[in-house]
Design a protein around this motif. Structure first.
Motif, PDB file in Angstrom:
ATOM      1  N   ALA A 147     -14.811 -24.827  56.592  1.00  0.00           N
ATOM      2  CA  ALA A 147     -13.420 -24.412  56.365  1.00  0.00           C
ATOM      3  C   ALA A 147     -12.589 -25.534  55.767  1.00  0.00           C
ATOM      4  CB  ALA A 147     -12.797 -23.945  57.684  1.00  0.00           C
ATOM      5  N   HIS A 148     -13.047 -26.787  55.929  1.00  0.00           N
ATOM      6  CA  HIS A 148     -12.297 -27.936  55.413  1.00  0.00           C
ATOM      7  C   HIS A 148     -12.676 -28.290  53.984  1.00  0.00           C
ATOM      8  CE1 HIS A 148     -11.758 -29.479  59.838  1.00  0.00           C
ATOM      9  NE2 HIS A 148     -11.120 -28.348  59.596  1.00  0.00           N
ATOM     10  N   ASN A 149     -13.732 -27.728  53.450  1.00  0.00           N
ATOM     11  CA  ASN A 149     -14.231 -28.123  52.145  1.00  0.00           C
ATOM     12  C   ASN A 149     -13.370 -27.575  51.011  1.00  0.00           C
ATOM     13  OD1 ASN A 149     -16.462 -29.671  52.990  1.00  0.00           O
ATOM     14  ND2 ASN A 149     -17.685 -27.827  53.322  1.00  0.00           N
ATOM     15  N   LEU A 150     -13.650 -28.092  49.803  1.00  0.00           N
ATOM     16  CA  LEU A 150     -12.855 -27.748  48.621  1.00  0.00           C
ATOM     17  C   LEU A 150     -13.092 -26.307  48.196  1.00  0.00           C
ATOM     18  CD1 LEU A 150     -11.135 -28.509  46.086  1.00  0.00           C
ATOM     19  CD2 LEU A 150     -13.274 -29.267  45.027  1.00  0.00           C
ATOM     20  N   SER A 151     -11.999 -25.675  47.807  1.00  0.00           N
ATOM     21  CA  SER A 151     -12.044 -24.344  47.213  1.00  0.00           C
ATOM     22  C   SER A 151     -11.007 -24.299  46.094  1.00  0.00           C
ATOM     23  CB  SER A 151     -11.739 -23.268  48.268  1.00  0.00           C
ATOM     24  OG  SER A 151     -11.661 -21.983  47.666  1.00  0.00           O
ATOM     25  N   ILE A 152     -11.254 -23.447  45.111  1.00  0.00           N
ATOM     26  CA  ILE A 152     -10.296 -23.269  44.006  1.00  0.00           C
ATOM     27  C   ILE A 152      -9.576 -21.941  44.197  1.00  0.00           C
ATOM     28  CG2 ILE A 152     -10.012 -23.078  41.525  1.00  0.00           C
ATOM     29  CD1 ILE A 152     -10.753 -25.863  42.484  1.00  0.00           C
ATOM     30  N   ASP A 153      -8.278 -22.037  44.371  1.00  0.00           N
ATOM     31  CA  ASP A 153      -7.456 -20.856  44.617  1.00  0.00           C
ATOM     32  C   ASP A 153      -6.781 -20.407  43.323  1.00  0.00           C
ATOM     33  OD1 ASP A 153      -5.972 -18.965  46.422  1.00  0.00           O
ATOM     34  OD2 ASP A 153      -4.268 -20.121  45.682  1.00  0.00           O
ATOM     35  N   HIS A 154      -6.770 -19.109  43.089  1.00  0.00           N
ATOM     36  CA  HIS A 154      -6.071 -18.543  41.936  1.00  0.00           C
ATOM     37  C   HIS A 154      -4.638 -18.206  42.324  1.00  0.00           C
ATOM     38  CE1 HIS A 154     -10.233 -18.061  40.603  1.00  0.00           C
ATOM     39  NE2 HIS A 154      -9.766 -17.948  39.364  1.00  0.00           N
ATOM     40  N   ILE A 155      -3.677 -18.782  41.605  1.00  0.00           N
ATOM     41  CA  ILE A 155      -2.268 -18.510  41.902  1.00  0.00           C
ATOM     42  C   ILE A 155      -1.976 -17.023  41.731  1.00  0.00           C
ATOM     43  CG2 ILE A 155       0.101 -19.032  41.223  1.00  0.00           C
ATOM     44  CD1 ILE A 155      -0.894 -21.785  40.312  1.00  0.00           C
ATOM     45  N   ARG A 156      -2.368 -16.477  40.600  1.00  0.00           N
ATOM     46  CA  ARG A 156      -2.320 -15.033  40.415  1.00  0.00           C
ATOM     47  C   ARG A 156      -3.734 -14.507  40.619  1.00  0.00           C
ATOM     48  NH1 ARG A 156      -0.438 -11.627  34.991  1.00  0.00           N
ATOM     49  NH2 ARG A 156      -0.509  -9.547  35.981  1.00  0.00           N
ATOM     50  N   PRO A 157      -3.959 -13.689  41.638  1.00  0.00           N
ATOM     51  CA  PRO A 157      -5.328 -13.256  41.940  1.00  0.00           C
ATOM     52  C   PRO A 157      -6.006 -12.618  40.735  1.00  0.00           C
ATOM     53  CG  PRO A 157      -3.808 -12.594  43.677  1.00  0.00           C
ATOM     54  CD  PRO A 157      -2.970 -13.097  42.548  1.00  0.00           C
ATOM     55  N   GLN A 158      -7.308 -12.785  40.690  1.00  0.00           N
ATOM     56  CA  GLN A 158      -8.069 -12.192  39.600  1.00  0.00           C
ATOM     57  C   GLN A 158      -7.979 -10.674  39.623  1.00  0.00           C
ATOM     58  OE1 GLN A 158     -11.727 -14.479  40.604  1.00  0.00           O
ATOM     59  NE2 GLN A 158     -11.753 -15.037  38.433  1.00  0.00           N
ATOM     60  N   SER A 159      -7.827 -10.115  40.817  1.00  0.00           N
ATOM     61  CA  SER A 159      -7.691  -8.662  40.917  1.00  0.00           C
ATOM     62  C   SER A 159      -6.405  -8.164  40.277  1.00  0.00           C
ATOM     63  CB  SER A 159      -7.735  -8.235  42.382  1.00  0.00           C
ATOM     64  OG  SER A 159      -6.690  -8.874  43.119  1.00  0.00           O
ATOM     65  N   ALA A 160      -5.421  -9.078  40.137  1.00  0.00           N
ATOM     66  CA  ALA A 160      -4.148  -8.713  39.518  1.00  0.00           C
ATOM     67  C   ALA A 160      -4.074  -9.179  38.070  1.00  0.00           C
ATOM     68  CB  ALA A 160      -2.994  -9.296  40.317  1.00  0.00           C
ATOM     69  N   GLY A 161      -5.197  -9.586  37.509  1.00  0.00           N
ATOM     70  CA  GLY A 161      -5.213 -10.012  36.113  1.00  0.00           C
ATOM     71  C   GLY A 161      -5.162 -11.511  35.909  1.00  0.00           C
ATOM     72  N   GLY A 162      -5.297 -12.300  36.975  1.00  0.00           N
ATOM     73  CA  GLY A 162      -5.275 -13.748  36.846  1.00  0.00           C
ATOM     74  C   GLY A 162      -6.538 -14.273  36.185  1.00  0.00           C
ATOM     75  N   THR A 163      -6.425 -15.390  35.496  1.00  0.00           N
ATOM     76  CA  THR A 163      -7.541 -15.982  34.758  1.00  0.00           C
ATOM     77  C   THR A 163      -7.968 -17.288  35.415  1.00  0.00           C
ATOM     78  OG1 THR A 163      -6.145 -17.289  33.263  1.00  0.00           O
ATOM     79  CG2 THR A 163      -6.583 -14.979  32.649  1.00  0.00           C
ATOM     80  N   ASP A 164      -9.007 -17.888  34.858  1.00  0.00           N
ATOM     81  CA  ASP A 164      -9.500 -19.183  35.339  1.00  0.00           C
ATOM     82  C   ASP A 164      -8.887 -20.357  34.596  1.00  0.00           C
ATOM     83  OD1 ASP A 164     -11.123 -17.853  37.109  1.00  0.00           O
ATOM     84  OD2 ASP A 164     -12.930 -17.991  35.872  1.00  0.00           O
ATOM     85  N   HIS A 165      -7.843 -20.141  33.828  1.00  0.00           N
ATOM     86  CA  HIS A 165      -7.251 -21.218  33.039  1.00  0.00           C
ATOM     87  C   HIS A 165      -6.502 -22.209  33.945  1.00  0.00           C
ATOM     88  CE1 HIS A 165      -8.124 -18.490  29.675  1.00  0.00           C
ATOM     89  NE2 HIS A 165      -8.131 -19.596  28.945  1.00  0.00           N
ATOM     90  N   PRO A 166      -6.336 -23.444  33.497  1.00  0.00           N
ATOM     91  CA  PRO A 166      -5.817 -24.506  34.367  1.00  0.00           C
ATOM     92  C   PRO A 166      -4.489 -24.197  35.046  1.00  0.00           C
ATOM     93  CG  PRO A 166      -6.715 -25.454  32.359  1.00  0.00           C
ATOM     94  CD  PRO A 166      -6.750 -23.971  32.173  1.00  0.00           C
ATOM     95  N   SER A 167      -3.570 -23.510  34.376  1.00  0.00           N
ATOM     96  CA  SER A 167      -2.260 -23.258  34.979  1.00  0.00           C
ATOM     97  C   SER A 167      -2.317 -22.242  36.109  1.00  0.00           C
ATOM     98  CB  SER A 167      -1.273 -22.775  33.910  1.00  0.00           C
ATOM     99  OG  SER A 167      -1.690 -21.518  33.389  1.00  0.00           O
ATOM    100  N   ASN A 168      -3.439 -21.521  36.269  1.00  0.00           N
ATOM    101  CA  ASN A 168      -3.537 -20.472  37.277  1.00  0.00           C
ATOM    102  C   ASN A 168      -4.459 -20.852  38.428  1.00  0.00           C
ATOM    103  OD1 ASN A 168      -2.788 -17.731  38.067  1.00  0.00           O
ATOM    104  ND2 ASN A 168      -4.956 -17.240  37.788  1.00  0.00           N
ATOM    105  N   VAL A 169      -4.971 -22.076  38.434  1.00  0.00           N
ATOM    106  CA  VAL A 169      -5.870 -22.486  39.512  1.00  0.00           C
ATOM    107  C   VAL A 169      -5.331 -23.752  40.162  1.00  0.00           C
ATOM    108  CG1 VAL A 169      -7.898 -21.441  38.454  1.00  0.00           C
ATOM    109  CG2 VAL A 169      -7.332 -23.816  37.927  1.00  0.00           C
ATOM    110  N   ARG A 170      -5.696 -23.931  41.423  1.00  0.00           N
ATOM    111  CA  ARG A 170      -5.246 -25.093  42.175  1.00  0.00           C
ATOM    112  C   ARG A 170      -6.253 -25.397  43.275  1.00  0.00           C
ATOM    113  NH1 ARG A 170      -0.012 -21.991  44.893  1.00  0.00           N
ATOM    114  NH2 ARG A 170      -1.176 -20.243  45.801  1.00  0.00           N
TER     115      ARG A 170
END
Length: 402
Positions: A147-170
């Protein structure tokens, strides 16, 4: 097509860029114009030459490729292979922190593939290895508590049309990413209870990364004698491996209002050189970064506003980045003697100063023949002194008889 961008005043004061050739600094500015609103651009020597150095006939494609490598090795630009066509692309790591985009347009270029662990690490470094949901640190190596390890979160979920581009991931913890997904829309995100013990996980990962560095350095020392006469082997590192040098933000793009002036990227260390006995030795009792921090503060804290936490963080980051501990200690001594703050940028300054100082000159020891000549001269001088004393005594006796 080229776009209008801005260059902050801090760019010209940056120590990391200051040690690079002027053409490399010019190329870094050119990447702002060549990149789209996501900071992505094509990354081939022919394209870069045609866009940034179109009138420079003295620059060959090989020279342009060397300039590109300088930027990727410094962690400012991350190269990758993207899309079905396997295009050579790159992303300016902290583009959105350096550029304020009005009415950003969607990128038509493929995003870095999140399936690649190096891409995930690049985003973690961009975000300072800090979870963008809870604000706590993320372990830099995998730990037992997943649970402590790294994960990449999508600011706008992919189910809502979010992409893997840098501005949408954190960057985020796996627990935080899961917690955000199950949090009802409109409600405030609350860090999950599974984050308990995150400080221990971060410390464990940091200590293991230093241990790996120490083990690799010891293996290198054990084989140095046997490899002294062996033929050199060319560096086979691929383009996507060069991003592993920097563990935090790119120094230049982390400055300004959008960036934290203290959360700077770890500089590229100078090439390892033969050294003698380590200034600070790992004994197994405490981590090497703690021992180096204590030794530095004991010597230079008086009269300086050094923060133990900041000094330890910079030392740990630099060691985890593969820097030789003796080179790091010499750089710290250089900063302490000048009463300069300890940061990624000032370390790069100290490294550059060290590289300009010839420290590989070994004083010549006198040979056996030289030693024998010196001994003979000493005996001759002793005999002359005794002879002179005898003459003086005889002259005194003659005067008394007269």
């Amino acid at each position: 097509m080229p776009r209008i961008r801005t260059v902050k005043p801090e760019f010209w004061e940056d120590e990391l860029l200051g040690v690079m050739p002027r053409d490399a600094r010019l190329l870094f500015i050119a990447t702002f114009n060549m990149a789209d609103d996501e900071g992505i651009l094509r990354w081939t020597p022919a394209y870069i030459k045609a866009q940034a150095f179109i009138y420079d006939d003295d620059l060959s494609l090989k020279h342009v490729e060397e300039l590109m490598t300088m930027l990727t090795d410094a962690g400012m630009v991350f190269p990758y292979i993207g899309g079905v066509a396997r295009q050579q692309m790159a992303v300016v790591v902290n583009f959105r922190k350096h550029q304020k985009i009005n009415r950003p347009q969607k990128s038509k270029l493929p995003a870095p593939p999140l399936q690649n662990y190096k891409v995930r690490d690049m985003y973690a470094r961009r975000d300072g290895w800090t979870c963008q949901l809870c604000g706590l640190s993320i372990p830099r190596l995998p730990v037992v508590n997943d649970a402590h390890n790294l994960s990449i979160d999508h600011i706008r979920p992919q189910s809502a049309g979010g992409t893997d581009h840098p501005s949408n991931v954190r960057a985020a913890h796996q627990a935080c990413t899961h917690g955000r997904r199950v949090t009802p829309e409109g409600e405030e995100f609350i860090p999950p209870q599974s984050l308990a013990g995150i400080d221990d996980s971060v410390s464990d990962a940091l200590n293991r990364s230093v241990s790996v560095h120490d083990s690799a350095m010891n293996d290198s020392l054990n084989h140095s004698v046997n490899e002294a006469d062996a033929p050199s082997i060319p560096d086979m590192r691929s383009d996507t491996d060069s991003d592993m040098y920097s563990l935090n933000h790119s120094l230049t793009e982390g400055k300004g209002r959008e960036g934290n002036r203290e959360r700077k990227g770890t500089p590229q260390p100078p090439a390892a050189e033969p050294s003698g006995r380590p200034a600070v030795v790992q004994t197994g009792e405490r981590a090497i970064e703690d021992r180096m921090t204590d030794a530095f503060l004991e010597r230079y804290r008086a009269g300086n506003a050094y923060s133990q936490r900041q000094v330890r963080k910079v030392i740990a980051d630099t060691l985890a980045n593969g820097t030789d501990r003796d080179e790091l200690w010499r750089a710290l001594e250089r900063l302490g003697s000048l009463s300069k703050p300890v940061s990624a940028g000032t370390l790069q300054f100290a490294f550059s100063e060290i590289r300009r100082q010839p420290d590989n000159v070994v004083p010549m020891r006198p040979s056996t023949a030289d030693q024998r000549v010196a001994q003979g001269q000493a005996l001759a001088a002793m005999f002359r002194e005794e002879e002179q004393r005898a003459l003086d005594a005889g002259h005194h006796t003659t005067q008394e008889l007269a």
